[in-house]
Design a protein around this motif. Structure first.
Motif, short mmCIF file in Angstrom:
data_model
loop_
_atom_site.label_atom_id
_atom_site.label_comp_id
_atom_site.label_asym_id
_atom_site.label_seq_id
_atom_site.Cartn_x
_atom_site.Cartn_y
_atom_site.Cartn_z
N ALA A 1 0.84 -1.21 0.00
CA ALA A 1 0.00 0.00 0.00
C ALA A 1 0.87 1.26 0.00
O ALA A 1 0.56 2.23 -0.69
CB ALA A 1 -0.93 -0.01 1.20
N LEU A 2 1.95 1.25 0.78
CA LEU A 2 2.87 2.40 0.78
C LEU A 2 3.51 2.62 -0.58
O LEU A 2 3.64 3.76 -1.04
CB LEU A 2 3.94 2.22 1.85
N LEU A 3 3.94 1.56 -1.23
CA LEU A 3 4.56 1.68 -2.56
C LEU A 3 3.57 2.20 -3.59
O LEU A 3 3.90 3.07 -4.40
CB LEU A 3 5.12 0.32 -3.00
N ILE A 4 2.34 1.70 -3.55
CA ILE A 4 1.32 2.18 -4.49
C ILE A 4 1.05 3.66 -4.27
O ILE A 4 0.96 4.44 -5.22
CB ILE A 4 0.03 1.34 -4.36
N THR A 5 0.93 4.08 -3.03
CA THR A 5 0.68 5.49 -2.71
C THR A 5 1.85 6.36 -3.16
O THR A 5 1.66 7.44 -3.73
CB THR A 5 0.44 5.66 -1.20
N PHE A 6 3.07 5.93 -2.92
CA PHE A 6 4.26 6.71 -3.30
C PHE A 6 4.33 6.90 -4.80
O PHE A 6 4.52 8.01 -5.30
CB PHE A 6 5.53 6.02 -2.79
N PHE A 7 4.18 5.81 -5.57
CA PHE A 7 4.28 5.92 -7.03
C PHE A 7 3.10 6.70 -7.61
O PHE A 7 3.26 7.43 -8.59
CB PHE A 7 4.40 4.54 -7.67
N SER A 8 1.94 6.60 -7.03
CA SER A 8 0.79 7.38 -7.48
C SER A 8 1.04 8.88 -7.25
O SER A 8 0.76 9.70 -8.12
CB SER A 8 -0.46 6.93 -6.74
N HIS A 9 1.57 9.22 -6.08
CA HIS A 9 1.88 10.62 -5.78
C HIS A 9 2.95 11.15 -6.72
O HIS A 9 2.84 12.26 -7.24
CB HIS A 9 2.33 10.76 -4.33
N ARG A 10 3.99 10.38 -6.96
CA ARG A 10 5.07 10.81 -7.85
C ARG A 10 4.56 11.01 -9.26
O ARG A 10 4.91 11.98 -9.94
CB ARG A 10 6.19 9.78 -7.83
N HIS A 11 3.68 10.14 -9.72
CA HIS A 11 3.10 10.28 -11.06
C HIS A 11 2.25 11.55 -11.16
O HIS A 11 2.33 12.28 -12.15
CB HIS A 11 2.26 9.05 -11.41
#
Length: 162
Positions: free
Chosen positions: A20-30
């Motif tokens: 969940a943390l990885l998905i949130t991080f990459f979504s924010h970066r995108h």
């Protein structure tokens, strides 16, 4: 095997939380990257460059109002590759001596040519392109550009070398 059965729920929770943390991080970066201004700059000689320079240098006319004072010599194309509008502050070419030759645009209220920095700023919509003309003035020597540039309203300079 007893450790896995005793701590299986904790292991599942840590793997799920990390995902969940990885998905949130990459979504924010995108999302942050897609809202940036990204420009592409290119330039070329005007299609009538040699004729225009010849016309500027001819002195066969008796009347001074028949002689052109400006002729187009280069065109600079700016493309907005980003997903937001890009307000442009300045566009032009630079010669080998480091002198900037600004592109000129028509002023909205009159038919006078002036640089973007002196007039209103041009706004380039996402995925759009606009071509600007660089002029040679009577009395100036012909210059050879080494790069084209575009400066947006934030002050970031986008360049294209020859």
């Amino acid at each position: 095997m007893s450790w896995l059965s005793e701590n299986g729920l904790a292991l599942y929770g840590s793997v799920t939380g990390t995902a969940a943390l990885l998905i949130t991080f990459f979504s924010h970066r995108h999302n942050v990257k897609k809202d940036q201004i990204k420009l592409s700059v290119s330039y070329a000689g005007h299609q009538n460059k040699s004729k225009n320079i010849e016309l500027l240098n001819t002195d066969n006319s008796e009347n001074t109002w028949d002689k052109p004072n400006l002729v187009e010599v280069y065109t600079v194309t700016v493309r907005n590759l980003g997903s937001i509008s890009a307000p442009l502050h300045d566009v032009g070419v630079m010669d080998k001596d480091g002198k900037k030759h600004q592109a000129l645009v028509n002023h909205q209220m009159s038919h006078f040519l002036q640089s973007l920095s002196e007039s209103h700023s041009e706004t380039l919509e996402p995925r759009a392109a606009k071509t600007f003309s660089v002029y040679l003035r009577r009395g100036e020597s012909v210059f050879l550009p080494v790069l084209a540039y575009a400066i947006d309203q934030t002050g970031k300079e986008w360049k294209c070398r020859a």
